[in-house]
Write a protein that holds these residues in place. Structure first.
Motif, PDB file in Angstrom:
ATOM      1  N   ILE A 107       0.903  -1.150   0.135  1.00 26.31           N
ATOM      2  CA  ILE A 107       0.169  -0.094   0.001  1.00 26.31           C
ATOM      3  C   ILE A 107       0.801   1.250   0.044  1.00 26.31           C
ATOM      4  N   ARG A 108       2.148   1.067   0.191  1.00 27.91           N
ATOM      5  CA  ARG A 108       2.980   2.309   0.174  1.00 27.91           C
ATOM      6  C   ARG A 108       2.991   3.230  -0.732  1.00 27.91           C
ATOM      7  N   ASN A 109       2.754   4.402  -0.806  1.00 29.62           N
ATOM      8  CA  ASN A 109       2.652   5.337  -1.723  1.00 29.62           C
ATOM      9  C   ASN A 109       1.680   5.124  -3.119  1.00 29.62           C
ATOM     10  N   ALA A 110       0.651   4.480  -2.589  1.00 26.32           N
ATOM     11  CA  ALA A 110      -0.531   3.953  -3.303  1.00 26.32           C
ATOM     12  C   ALA A 110      -1.355   5.130  -3.606  1.00 26.32           C
ATOM     13  N   PHE A 111      -1.441   6.303  -2.909  1.00 30.23           N
ATOM     14  CA  PHE A 111      -2.459   7.364  -2.605  1.00 30.23           C
ATOM     15  C   PHE A 111      -1.780   8.773  -3.163  1.00 30.23           C
ATOM     16  N   ILE A 112      -2.628   9.765  -3.371  1.00 29.63           N
ATOM     17  CA  ILE A 112      -2.156  10.866  -3.689  1.00 29.63           C
ATOM     18  C   ILE A 112      -3.354  12.056  -3.680  1.00 29.63           C
ATOM     19  N   VAL A 113      -3.071  13.146  -3.334  1.00 23.88           N
ATOM     20  CA  VAL A 113      -4.191  14.191  -3.664  1.00 23.88           C
ATOM     21  C   VAL A 113      -3.816  14.816  -4.656  1.00 23.88           C
ATOM     22  N   PRO A 114      -4.842  14.919  -5.582  1.00 24.04           N
ATOM     23  CA  PRO A 114      -4.712  15.629  -6.788  1.00 24.04           C
ATOM     24  C   PRO A 114      -4.693  17.331  -6.567  1.00 24.04           C
ATOM     25  N   GLY A 115      -4.084  17.728  -7.593  1.00 27.53           N
ATOM     26  CA  GLY A 115      -3.824  19.213  -7.518  1.00 27.53           C
ATOM     27  C   GLY A 115      -4.949  20.061  -6.898  1.00 27.53           C
ATOM     28  N   GLU A 116      -6.044  19.668  -7.709  1.00 26.13           N
ATOM     29  CA  GLU A 116      -7.459  20.602  -7.516  1.00 26.13           C
ATOM     30  C   GLU A 116      -8.116  20.265  -6.108  1.00 26.13           C
ATOM     31  N   SER A 117      -7.302  19.416  -5.501  1.00 25.05           N
ATOM     32  CA  SER A 117      -7.797  19.168  -3.962  1.00 25.05           C
ATOM     33  C   SER A 117      -6.778  19.564  -2.965  1.00 25.05           C
ATOM     34  N   ILE A 118      -5.805  20.056  -3.101  1.00 23.64           N
ATOM     35  CA  ILE A 118      -4.591  20.477  -2.345  1.00 23.64           C
ATOM     36  C   ILE A 118      -5.251  21.548  -1.543  1.00 23.64           C
ATOM     37  N   ASP A 119      -6.033  22.711  -1.898  1.00 15.87           N
ATOM     38  CA  ASP A 119      -6.408  23.535  -1.222  1.00 15.87           C
ATOM     39  C   ASP A 119      -7.289  23.054  -0.105  1.00 15.87           C
ATOM     40  N   THR A 120      -8.125  22.277  -0.618  1.00 16.32           N
ATOM     41  CA  THR A 120      -9.386  21.860   0.273  1.00 16.32           C
ATOM     42  C   THR A 120      -8.680  20.823   1.464  1.00 16.32           C
ATOM     43  N   VAL A 121      -7.563  20.205   1.154  1.00 11.18           N
ATOM     44  CA  VAL A 121      -7.106  19.281   2.153  1.00 11.18           C
ATOM     45  C   VAL A 121      -6.138  20.277   3.367  1.00 11.18           C
ATOM     46  N   ARG A 122      -5.571  21.273   2.768  1.00 10.15           N
ATOM     47  CA  ARG A 122      -4.710  22.223   3.448  1.00 10.15           C
ATOM     48  C   ARG A 122      -5.241  22.602   4.660  1.00 10.15           C
ATOM     49  N   GLY A 123      -4.935  22.317   6.169  1.00 10.67           N
ATOM     50  CA  GLY A 123      -5.317  22.763   7.220  1.00 10.67           C
ATOM     51  C   GLY A 123      -6.986  22.131   7.615  1.00 10.67           C
ATOM     52  N   ALA A 124      -7.300  21.216   6.789  1.00  9.49           N
ATOM     53  CA  ALA A 124      -8.699  20.753   7.162  1.00  9.49           C
ATOM     54  C   ALA A 124      -8.574  19.380   8.354  1.00  9.49           C
ATOM     55  N   HIS A 125      -9.848  19.155   8.852  1.00  9.87           N
ATOM     56  CA  HIS A 125      -9.848  17.888   9.562  1.00  9.87           C
ATOM     57  C   HIS A 125     -10.781  17.055   8.878  1.00  9.87           C
ATOM     58  N   ILE A 126     -10.201  15.966   8.370  1.00  5.12           N
ATOM     59  CA  ILE A 126     -10.656  15.061   7.441  1.00  5.12           C
ATOM     60  C   ILE A 126     -11.273  13.740   7.997  1.00  5.12           C
ATOM     61  N   GLY A 127     -12.460  13.193   7.766  1.00  8.86           N
ATOM     62  CA  GLY A 127     -12.765  12.102   8.447  1.00  8.86           C
ATOM     63  C   GLY A 127     -12.602  11.195   7.114  1.00  8.86           C
ATOM     64  N   VAL A 128     -12.129   9.971   7.324  1.00  7.94           N
ATOM     65  CA  VAL A 128     -11.787   9.087   6.118  1.00  7.94           C
ATOM     66  C   VAL A 128     -12.680   7.734   6.374  1.00  7.94           C
ATOM     67  N   VAL A 129     -13.568   7.446   5.713  1.00 12.56           N
ATOM     68  CA  VAL A 129     -14.444   6.454   5.884  1.00 12.56           C
ATOM     69  C   VAL A 129     -14.218   5.198   5.135  1.00 12.56           C
ATOM     70  N   ASP A 130     -14.060   3.986   6.017  1.00 13.85           N
ATOM     71  CA  ASP A 130     -13.769   2.414   5.395  1.00 13.85           C
ATOM     72  C   ASP A 130     -14.847   1.794   6.077  1.00 13.85           C
ATOM     73  N   ASP A 131     -14.940   0.401   5.409  1.00 15.08           N
ATOM     74  CA  ASP A 131     -15.673  -0.526   5.903  1.00 15.08           C
ATOM     75  C   ASP A 131     -15.023  -1.441   6.943  1.00 15.08           C
ATOM     76  N   VAL A 132     -14.021  -1.766   6.826  1.00 17.40           N
ATOM     77  CA  VAL A 132     -13.228  -2.932   7.831  1.00 17.40           C
ATOM     78  C   VAL A 132     -11.927  -2.358   7.942  1.00 17.40           C
ATOM     79  N   ILE A 133     -11.384  -2.176   9.027  1.00 18.60           N
ATOM     80  CA  ILE A 133      -9.845  -2.211   9.297  1.00 18.60           C
ATOM     81  C   ILE A 133      -9.256  -3.500   9.703  1.00 18.60           C
ATOM     82  N   THR A 134      -8.243  -4.022   9.402  1.00 17.66           N
ATOM     83  CA  THR A 134      -7.656  -5.158   9.805  1.00 17.66           C
ATOM     84  C   THR A 134      -6.290  -4.848  10.632  1.00 17.66           C
ATOM     85  N   THR A 135      -5.163  -4.662   9.614  1.00 14.90           N
ATOM     86  CA  THR A 135      -3.708  -4.392  10.275  1.00 14.90           C
ATOM     87  C   THR A 135      -3.636  -2.654  10.380  1.00 14.90           C
ATOM     88  N   GLY A 136      -4.711  -2.010   9.514  1.00 17.38           N
ATOM     89  CA  GLY A 136      -4.431  -0.470   9.594  1.00 17.38           C
ATOM     90  C   GLY A 136      -3.745   0.076   8.573  1.00 17.38           C
TER      91      GLY A 136
END
Length: 165
Positions: A107-136
């Motif tokens: 999973i290492r480096n599998a994700f990225i924030v696209p350029g158009e979302s960077i301003d939305t991410v910066r400084g935000a408290h983001i909730g990430v939803v998933d169905d199941v967590i195993t090892t995390g």
């Protein structure tokens, strides 16, 4: 977390993910919302996203179960749901099929924030939803990526977790 990933919940999660039982997603969202209600309001995220699927897995399944769980949570909390806030930049092997020692590398480096979302991410408290967590590993990588792009805080909102062994 709303439930233990044990019978009968595990079968319901599998029915949603692999049995195309989309009607279960609002139920999971509602149960997760009830668990979230136990937290102080100031700890709630200001926007939501879901762990993104790879393009092939999304095409095979036809939907992202985490996104479907996130929809009723977003409506109930009156916080924006941003599905494209984070993208999976490469397909990975299913974490559930890997030995725990292989999951971090997969999973290492599998994700990225696209350029158009960077301003939305910066400084935000983001909730990430998933169905199941195993090892995390997946949620850790998601949080690491969001923080690298400037998120102030990341809160994982996970429907189920396996019982400790």
């Amino acid at each position: 977390m709303a439930a233990d990933y044990a019978a009968p919940v595990d079968q319901l999660v599998l029915a949603l993910k692999f049995g195309n039982r989309l009607a279960l997603a609002p139920l999971f969202g509602d149960l997760l919302l009830r668990a979230l209600a136990q937290r102080p309001e100031q700890e709630r995220p200001q926007l939501l996203t879901a762990v993104p699927l790879g393009t092939q897995r999304l095409a095979d399944r036809g939907f992202n179960q985490a996104l479907e769980i996130a929809r009723p949570i977003s409506r109930a909390l009156k916080v924006p749901l941003k599905p494209g806030l984070l993208v999976r930049q490469r397909d990975t092997r299913a974490q559930s099929m890997l030995h725990p020692d292989e999951r971090h590398t997969n999973i290492r480096n599998a994700f990225i924030v696209p350029g158009e979302s960077i301003d939305t991410v910066r400084g935000a408290h983001i909730g990430v939803v998933d169905d199941v967590i195993t090892t995390g590993e997946t949620l850790n990588e998601v949080a690491r990526t969001l923080k690298r792009f400037g998120a102030r805080r990341v809160t994982n909102l996970v429907f189920a977790r396996p019982l400790p062994k």
